[in-house]
Design a protein around this motif. Structure first.
Motif, mmCIF file in Angstrom:
data_model
loop_
_atom_site.group_PDB
_atom_site.id
_atom_site.type_symbol
_atom_site.label_atom_id
_atom_site.label_comp_id
_atom_site.label_asym_id
_atom_site.label_seq_id
_atom_site.Cartn_x
_atom_site.Cartn_y
_atom_site.Cartn_z
ATOM 1 N N GLY A 1 0.785 -1.218 0.000
ATOM 2 C CA GLY A 1 0.000 0.000 0.000
ATOM 3 C C GLY A 1 0.820 1.273 0.000
ATOM 4 O O GLY A 1 0.274 2.359 -0.154
ATOM 5 N N ILE A 2 2.145 1.168 0.187
ATOM 6 C CA ILE A 2 2.971 2.371 0.274
ATOM 7 C C ILE A 2 4.236 2.269 -0.570
ATOM 8 O O ILE A 2 5.064 3.172 -0.548
ATOM 9 N N SER A 3 4.393 1.166 -1.301
ATOM 10 C CA SER A 3 5.645 0.962 -2.023
ATOM 11 C C SER A 3 5.831 1.932 -3.184
ATOM 12 O O SER A 3 6.871 1.912 -3.834
ATOM 13 N N HIS A 4 4.821 2.784 -3.433
ATOM 14 C CA HIS A 4 4.995 3.811 -4.467
ATOM 15 C C HIS A 4 5.815 4.983 -3.948
ATOM 16 O O HIS A 4 6.273 5.818 -4.737
ATOM 17 N N LEU A 5 6.009 5.071 -2.623
ATOM 18 C CA LEU A 5 6.746 6.185 -2.046
ATOM 19 C C LEU A 5 8.249 5.984 -2.251
ATOM 20 O O LEU A 5 8.778 4.894 -2.049
ATOM 21 N N ASP A 6 8.924 7.046 -2.623
ATOM 22 C CA ASP A 6 10.359 6.969 -2.869
ATOM 23 C C ASP A 6 11.128 6.946 -1.549
ATOM 24 O O ASP A 6 10.891 7.789 -0.677
ATOM 25 N N PRO A 7 12.047 5.994 -1.347
ATOM 26 C CA PRO A 7 12.814 5.925 -0.095
ATOM 27 C C PRO A 7 13.552 7.221 0.231
ATOM 28 O O PRO A 7 13.660 7.605 1.401
ATOM 29 N N GLN A 8 14.057 7.919 -0.786
ATOM 30 C CA GLN A 8 14.766 9.179 -0.545
ATOM 31 C C GLN A 8 13.822 10.230 0.025
ATOM 32 O O GLN A 8 14.207 11.026 0.897
ATOM 33 N N GLU A 9 12.580 10.247 -0.463
ATOM 34 C CA GLU A 9 11.601 11.197 0.069
ATOM 35 C C GLU A 9 11.262 10.861 1.521
ATOM 36 O O GLU A 9 11.064 11.759 2.348
ATOM 37 N N ILE A 10 11.172 9.578 1.831
ATOM 38 C CA ILE A 10 10.894 9.174 3.216
ATOM 39 C C ILE A 10 12.022 9.625 4.130
ATOM 40 O O ILE A 10 11.792 10.163 5.218
ATOM 41 N N GLN A 11 13.272 9.446 3.680
ATOM 42 C CA GLN A 11 14.414 9.872 4.485
ATOM 43 C C GLN A 11 14.405 11.377 4.692
ATOM 44 O O GLN A 11 14.676 11.870 5.800
ATOM 45 N N ALA A 12 14.070 12.131 3.652
ATOM 46 C CA ALA A 12 14.005 13.591 3.797
ATOM 47 C C ALA A 12 12.908 13.986 4.773
ATOM 48 O O ALA A 12 13.058 14.944 5.547
ATOM 49 N N THR A 13 11.799 13.255 4.776
ATOM 50 C CA THR A 13 10.703 13.543 5.704
ATOM 51 C C THR A 13 11.100 13.240 7.131
ATOM 52 O O THR A 13 10.790 14.000 8.054
ATOM 53 N N LEU A 14 11.792 12.125 7.328
ATOM 54 C CA LEU A 14 12.197 11.736 8.678
ATOM 55 C C LEU A 14 13.232 12.696 9.256
ATOM 56 O O LEU A 14 13.225 12.963 10.461
ATOM 57 N N GLY A 15 14.125 13.177 8.435
ATOM 58 C CA GLY A 15 15.141 14.098 8.922
ATOM 59 C C GLY A 15 16.040 13.513 9.989
ATOM 60 O O GLY A 15 16.531 14.218 10.861
ATOM 61 N N GLY A 16 16.254 12.209 9.954
ATOM 62 C CA GLY A 16 17.134 11.582 10.930
ATOM 63 C C GLY A 16 16.468 11.194 12.230
ATOM 64 O O GLY A 16 17.131 10.655 13.124
ATOM 65 N N ARG A 17 15.162 11.467 12.382
ATOM 66 C CA ARG A 17 14.480 11.101 13.630
ATOM 67 C C ARG A 17 14.223 9.606 13.679
ATOM 68 O O ARG A 17 13.922 8.979 12.663
ATOM 69 N N ARG A 18 14.331 9.021 14.863
ATOM 70 C CA ARG A 18 14.016 7.604 15.036
ATOM 71 C C ARG A 18 12.542 7.392 14.738
ATOM 72 O O ARG A 18 11.681 8.109 15.248
#
Length: 420
Positions: free
Chosen positions: A177-194
């Motif tokens: 259900g979420i595999s369309h999301l780009d891993p790089q975009e997820i990392q940018a969203t997280l910003g290093g937070r656990r």
């Protein structure tokens, strides 16, 4: 004795929480029930293991403790964390849904997984047969993270999951259900937070697994908790089999000892949801114990037995499940009223490869519990393949195992009729 205001000037949030709780004369359990915050989260906050709960969690605790005015402002202030996420930086997921039932008998598993997720384990898969409680355990783990603000939680539900209940995981779900999301975009969203990504009912197809491995490689602060009938079988995965609840021995129990058995506690909770609360005499407790043994501690089957007590006596239920424990219905949005435990387990059993099914059939012929060397000797199996098959059957939930230095195993009693 110092005032609340004086204490707040140097106290931690956990110390202040304990101060207000004791002023109200509450136990941690009473505060958990009143605030709807998990007992584990309250314990972690008071011990200082978690120092900055979410604002919503803090407000719920403050309301339950009747903190008002300046004291409330100080209480909320102690919980402030400069890491508080901003709406524009949150993952496009959802917080874990509220549980509809209390969690019984999974404290050790939940604590074990939480501890590993806090340290170095980044991919955990909860496995087991349908209805055993994988979703409910994952929900407890996710809610604890969400309440304590240890991590950002991204909950991705299975289409056939029942919030607060059990998932059948029979349809493509989870990462699909979420595999369309780009891993790089997820990392940018997280910003290093656990962060914790929960995939309830993960379908271990090739595209989903490749996407998941890419996300874990690109997002070093992200951990993944998945629920599935089978392991994903990828590097770094830690598989945690979820077994049915413990059941009482056939005889020799006193009232207090029966009340401490997890399956008995679950059935009593279900009975009290559907019948006026009253003390259960020892004779009824023994009947309840018999029902739990007949159902081999299977959580959803026990819940269905508790539902049946609205129209049947406990003795009638015991006779019915003793004669045919697999006849109980398995509720769920993706199942019709004719779906029974037999049908669900048969479908899951049919997914086993022929060699695993053959080994399981041989093991079901062994009486009681056994150790691996003993089974190998009795069945004439001394190959590495046999050991690997037993390990697979444990991971899939078809075998119960003890936690002794040399584990002992037995097949699920519910499976024996299907293999006869």
């Amino acid at each position: 004795m110092r005032t609340t205001s004086e204490l707040a000037q140097e106290a931690t949030f956990g110390q202040m929480l304990r101060h207000h709780r004791k002023r109200q004369g509450m136990t941690q359990r009473q505060l958990a029930d009143l605030s709807e915050i998990s007992l584990r989260a309250i314990r972690d906050l008071e011990s200082g293991r978690v120092t900055h709960p979410r604002r919503a969690t803090t407000e719920m605790l403050g309301s339950a403790l009747r903190i008002q005015g300046q004291s409330l402002a100080q209480f909320l202030g102690l919980a402030l964390d400069t890491r508080e996420e901003h709406p524009d930086r949150r993952l496009p997921g959802m917080p874990p849904p509220a549980a509809l039932t209390s969690l019984i008998g999974r404290d050790a598993e939940a604590a074990f997984v939480l501890e590993r997720l806090r340290t170095d384990q980044r991919l955990v898969t909860l496995t087991g047969i349908p209805g055993v409680g994988k979703t409910r355990l994952a929900l407890e783990i996710a809610r604890h993270h969400f309440e304590s603000n240890d991590t950002v939680v991204w909950w991705v539900p299975s289409p056939d999951a029942v919030p607060g209940g059990h998932s059948d995981a029979g349809t493509p779900a989870g990462a699909g259900g979420i595999s369309h999301l780009d891993p790089q975009e997820i990392q940018a969203t997280l910003g290093g937070r656990r962060s914790l990504l929960v995939l309830d009912g993960t379908e271990g197809t090739g595209p989903n697994v490749r996407w998941l491995l890419d996300v874990l490689a690109v997002c070093p602060s992200l951990s993944v908790l998945s629920t599935n009938r089978t392991p994903l079988s990828v590097p770094g995965e830690w598989v945690v089999p979820v077994s049915p609840l413990a059941v009482p021995e056939p005889a020799g129990h006193e009232r207090d000892s029966l009340m401490r058995v997890d399956s008995v506690r679950l059935l009593i909770e279900q009975i009290k949801r559907h019948r006026p609360a009253r003390d259960l005499p020892l004779s009824e407790l023994e009947t309840i114990a018999g029902i739990c043994r007949a159902l081999d501690g299977h959580p959803q089957a026990i819940e269905q037995a508790g539902l049946s007590c609205m129209v049947e006596s406990l003795d009638d239920i015991l006779h019915r499940v003793t004669d045919d424990p697999l006849s109980l219905p398995m509720a769920g949005p993706q199942r019709d009223s004719s779906t029974t435990l037999r049908r669900v387990l048969t479908r899951s059993l049919s997914a086993l490869d022929p060699s695993s099914l053959s080994v399981l059939r041989q093991l079901s012929g062994l009486d009681g519990e056994w150790e691996l060397p003993e089974a190998s000797r009795r069945l004439g199996q001394a190959t590495e393949s046999f050991v690997a098959q037993v390990r697979t059957l444990v991971q899939l939930g078809w075998l119960r195992s003890t936690t002794q230095a040399l584990p002992r195993f037995r097949t699920l009693r519910l499976v024996d009729p299907l293999l006869a």
